[in-house]
Design a protein around this motif. Structure first.
Motif, short mmCIF file in Angstrom:
data_model
loop_
_atom_site.label_atom_id
_atom_site.label_comp_id
_atom_site.label_asym_id
_atom_site.label_seq_id
_atom_site.Cartn_x
_atom_site.Cartn_y
_atom_site.Cartn_z
N TRP A 85 35.05 27.60 43.66
CA TRP A 85 34.03 28.26 42.82
C TRP A 85 32.63 27.84 43.24
CZ3 TRP A 85 33.72 27.24 36.81
CH2 TRP A 85 32.88 28.20 36.21
N HIS A 86 31.75 28.81 43.33
CA HIS A 86 30.32 28.58 43.53
C HIS A 86 29.59 29.36 42.46
CE1 HIS A 86 26.39 28.14 45.28
NE2 HIS A 86 26.85 27.61 46.42
N ALA A 87 28.89 28.64 41.55
CA ALA A 87 28.23 29.32 40.44
C ALA A 87 27.03 30.13 40.92
CB ALA A 87 27.79 28.32 39.38
N GLY A 88 26.26 29.60 41.85
CA GLY A 88 25.12 30.33 42.39
C GLY A 88 23.97 30.42 41.41
N VAL A 114 44.68 28.15 48.44
CA VAL A 114 43.41 28.25 47.73
C VAL A 114 43.20 29.67 47.24
CG1 VAL A 114 42.31 26.38 49.02
CG2 VAL A 114 42.13 28.72 49.87
N GLU A 115 42.43 29.78 46.16
CA GLU A 115 42.00 31.07 45.66
C GLU A 115 40.47 31.08 45.62
OE1 GLU A 115 43.89 33.27 42.21
OE2 GLU A 115 41.94 32.82 41.28
N VAL A 116 39.86 32.11 46.18
CA VAL A 116 38.41 32.25 46.18
C VAL A 116 37.97 32.92 44.88
CG1 VAL A 116 36.43 33.34 47.30
CG2 VAL A 116 38.26 32.33 48.69
N HIS A 117 37.07 32.26 44.17
CA HIS A 117 36.55 32.76 42.90
C HIS A 117 35.48 33.81 43.16
CE1 HIS A 117 34.03 32.82 39.31
NE2 HIS A 117 34.88 32.06 38.64
N ALA A 118 35.75 35.06 42.79
CA ALA A 118 34.76 36.14 42.91
C ALA A 118 34.77 36.95 41.62
CB ALA A 118 35.06 37.02 44.11
N VAL A 119 34.68 36.23 40.49
CA VAL A 119 34.86 36.83 39.16
C VAL A 119 33.61 36.62 38.31
CG1 VAL A 119 36.23 36.70 37.03
CG2 VAL A 119 37.34 36.48 39.24
N GLY A 120 33.37 37.53 37.40
CA GLY A 120 32.32 37.35 36.40
C GLY A 120 30.96 37.72 36.93
N ALA A 121 29.95 36.91 36.57
CA ALA A 121 28.58 37.18 36.97
C ALA A 121 28.02 36.04 37.82
CB ALA A 121 27.71 37.38 35.73
N SER A 158 36.83 40.84 39.64
CA SER A 158 36.74 41.41 38.28
C SER A 158 35.96 42.73 38.33
CB SER A 158 36.05 40.43 37.34
OG SER A 158 34.79 40.01 37.86
N PRO A 159 36.57 43.80 38.84
CA PRO A 159 35.85 45.08 38.95
C PRO A 159 35.43 45.67 37.62
CG PRO A 159 38.20 45.35 39.41
CD PRO A 159 37.94 43.88 39.35
N GLU A 185 29.72 42.03 31.35
CA GLU A 185 28.76 41.12 30.73
C GLU A 185 27.68 40.74 31.73
OE1 GLU A 185 30.60 37.75 28.95
OE2 GLU A 185 32.27 38.90 28.13
N GLY A 186 26.43 40.67 31.25
CA GLY A 186 25.33 40.31 32.12
C GLY A 186 24.61 41.53 32.64
N GLU A 187 23.33 41.37 32.91
CA GLU A 187 22.50 42.50 33.35
C GLU A 187 23.01 43.09 34.67
OE1 GLU A 187 17.80 43.49 34.32
OE2 GLU A 187 18.42 41.49 33.67
N GLY A 188 23.24 44.38 34.67
CA GLY A 188 23.65 45.07 35.88
C GLY A 188 25.14 45.22 36.07
#
Length: 327
Positions: free
Chosen positions: A106-109, A143-150, A195-196, A200-203
């Motif tokens: 996970w990378h929050a960014g 491993v699983e790459v986290h590409a979910v949410g905002a 998470s297509p 939640e979150g702008e945009g």
């Protein structure tokens, strides 16, 4: 006598890339905020994941790939020697109990896509690659790459939150991360969670253009012959999940798909039976039901967790739920 897997296909074995699962009940990643000093897992993590080793596959809570990736306190990392040693204790326990466990990277960014320089992007990819190496040292099965949410990677995938014009608009960063991680593990032990339908979150609007874009991303990931694609479905209001929301991505990906969000035993069996998913992941159910596979096999109703303890720290509401018992 009827084979139980005919009635409950969730209990049948399945292969996800190079991962061989005894059943299709997957423990979804759930943040529990129990890490110790230095964001190091504790002995409680070994107990928590060990209790749930009967899952076909455990996907750990999202785990920071480096110090630049951190977004929340008490969430463990997998980038320091101390963290690796602690995770090794967890994987050793899970394996001793017959389980399989992959770590979610996970990378929050903290910055918007347009604020990252080319050097910043290279650092992101390097952090994922380094964490993948550490994950091997920690004894994970993949491993699983986290590409979910905002968070970081989804913001690059969304045209409304990414206005870059240098080629990093769309799936390029995700593909570079997956390729870097796959170079460490081999594609057959790498999964990606997306998470297509996130709203939640702008945009973040799950309209037709977004859904179609994720089909393209799924196809690009499928070309890499990954272990699986893990799709978080739409938020539901009491209705059962619709297999069609997942089937489109399974077709585009062309490989194994794990469906997530809002499933119970009946709907989980139904989506596998329909061929829209190969496995189903459960988050909330696994908090209060370390014996979820046994409960499904027996037809028992799952216990209900206490939300007040989800993130409070300590053993309460974490490792003190009852284990497998005869009904």
């Amino acid at each position: 006598m009827t084979d139980i897997t005919t009635v409950q296909p969730l209990l049948a074995p399945v292969g996800l890339g190079d991962l061989r699962l005894p059943n299709r009940v997957v423990m979804a990643p759930v943040t529990r905020a129990r890490a110790g000093d230095g964001l190091v897992p504790t002995e409680l993590h070994a107990v928590y994941y060990g209790q749930r080793a009967s899952a076909g596959l455990i996907v750990t809570e999202g785990t920071w790939v480096g110090e630049r990736a951190i977004g929340f306190p008490k969430v463990p990392g997998v980038y320091s020697a101390e963290q690796v040693a602690a995770w090794r204790r967890v994987t050793d326990v899970v394996h001793a109990l017959g389980g399989r466990i992959v770590v979610q990277l996970w990378h929050a960014g903290a910055a918007a896509p347009g604020e990252l320089s080319a050097a910043d992007i290279r650092d992101v990819v390097a952090d994922f690659a380094s964490a993948a190496v550490r994950a091997r040292e920690a004894g994970f099965d993949g491993v699983e790459v986290h590409a979910v949410g905002a968070f970081l990677l989804p913001r690059f995938l969304n045209a409304r939150t990414n206005a870059r014009t240098d080629g990093y608009r769309g799936g390029r960063l995700l593909f570079e991360v997956v390729d870097a991680v796959g170079a460490v593990w081999g594609a057959g032990r790498v999964g990606v969670r997306v998470s297509p339908y996130w709203a939640e979150g702008e945009g973040f609007v799950p309209d037709q253009s977004t859904v179609d874009a994720y089909e393209e991303y799924a196809a690009g990931l499928g070309a890499r012959r990954l272990a699986y694609l893990h799709v978080r479905g739409p938020e539901l209001s009491g209705a059962a999940p619709d297999p069609a929301d997942f089937a489109r991505y399974r077709r585009a990906f062309g490989g194994p798909l794990i469906a997530n969000l809002g499933f119970d035993r009946e709907s989980g069996n139904a989506i596998v039976q329909a061929g829209a998913a190969d496995a189903v992941s459960y988050a909330t159910h696994y908090i209060a039901n370390p014996d979820l596979v046994a409960r499904f096999a027996w037809g028992r109703e799952p216990a209900v967790g206490d939300p007040a303890t989800y993130y409070q720290g300590g053993a309460e509401g974490y490792v003190d739920y009852p284990g497998t018992r005869w009904p």
